[in-house]
Motif scaffolding. Structure first.
Motif: not given
Lengths: 101, 234
Positions: A85, A50, A81, A76, A72, B171-177, A54
């Motif tokens: 986002t 990931l 999520l 988070a 973001t 943004a989705v990937f950052i939240v997952l990280v 990114v």
């Protein structure tokens, strides 16, 4: 409503790759004996992948992307999520509207 | 017997409902992004139906060109979805109630959310095929319908860049990280991966930066685990 040959080939390649990852774990489960340390190293795969996705966008594209990435990541820590986002997307849009890109 | 099957299906579907609802806007974002990248409605829905892995689908949009580079896209999907090997290894030990052929069939619908809900159920009770179907099938159908809706709305929504929508994937990937953060060790992994990815992205065309970053992160994890760790091996 058409499907191009190259798009079809690409989607099929993606599907085969993904199906391979989904089935191989089940297959390996009985054959491979991973120690706790091997398991831990394998656990680094998701964040490493990931982050690789990114980093070039977030840190080497422009001010708008870097600011949106920071917002973001901070959001988070507290928000789910979808909300985090949305805040990132809003930040990117705002910076671009102001011409800071 | 039939009654039990339906009860289990409904139990799985109800337990997963919040996730099934939450995936709809993400599927729509994917559909809109696909339209913006020039994919037809049929291509977007086909990808959601056959690949069914949001992260890799967003990465594919990022790399999408015409004609589509099948090797680069297939390789990127493999790298992004390699985590499924771990998920299916872990869940594979909890499918005693499934006939062997059905274990492999059910793995075809193994998304992150489906996996999490199945693991949760397996902690409390025996995971039955009906319960798993209740988790996975509604989730899959909503993903398809949301992709369709997004792809149809598509360009009508306007310039996705001005709206910041191209940033949604990142943004989705950052939240997952952030969700994978487990302390200093994760920091070293992320720094190695990010540094290698940025360097290779600047120097080499194509999707190789993903492989480079992933490899650097895994090497960093291995060094920390085998060379720096003070505990003795178990």
């Amino acid at each position: 409503m058409s499907i191009e040959a190259s798009a079809f080939a690409a989607i099929l390649a993606m599907a085969c790759a993904t199906i391979l990852t989904r089935l191989s774990g089940l297959y390996l489960m009985n054959r491979l004996r991973l120690g706790p340390r091997g398991r831990k190293v394998l656990g680094a795969v998701p964040p490493a992948v990931l982050m690789a996705l990114v980093a070039p966008v977030a840190l080497a594209t422009g001010i708008a992307e870097t600011a949106a990435a920071a917002v973001t990541a901070f959001a988070a820590l507290r928000l789910p999520l979808l909300a985090a986002t949305a805040l990132g997307v809003l930040t990117a849009a705002l910076f671009r509207a102001l011409g800071w890109s | 017997m039939r009654q039990t099957w339906f009860d289990d299906f409904r139990g799985g579907a109800l337990a997963t409902l919040p996730l099934t609802v939450a995936v709809a806007p993400i599927g729509m974002i994917f559909g809109v992004g696909a339209a913006a990248k020039g994919l037809s409605v049929a291509e977007a829905v086909l990808m959601s139906g056959l690949v069914f892995a949001g992260g890799s689908q967003f990465v594919a949009l990022d790399l999408w060109r015409s004609p589509a580079p099948w090797f680069a896209l297939g390789l990127a999907a493999l790298l992004v979805n390699i985590r499924h090997v771990l998920l299916s290894m872990s869940l594979g030990g909890k499918l005693q109630a499934f006939p062997v052929w059905l274990r492999y069939v059910s793995m075809l619908l193994l998304a992150d959310e489906v996996w999490a809900m199945a693991e949760k159920r397996a902690m409390a009770a025996t995971l039955t095929p009906a319960w798993y179907a209740g988790i996975a099938i509604p989730f899959y159908i909503v993903w398809l319908l949301a992709t369709l809706a997004g792809a149809l709305a598509g360009t009508a929504i306007g310039d996705p860049r001005a709206l910041g929508l191209d940033f949604a994937f990142t943004a989705v990937f950052i939240v997952l990280v952030v969700g994978f953060w487990k302390g200093r060790e994760t920091g070293v992994i992320l720094a190695s991966s990010g540094f290698a990815a940025i360097a290779v992205h600047a120097l080499v065309p194509g999707a190789w930066y993903i492989a480079a970053g992933a490899t650097a992160g895994i090497i960093a994890a291995a060094i920390q685990e085998f060379l720096w760790s003070e505990e003795l091996p178990a």
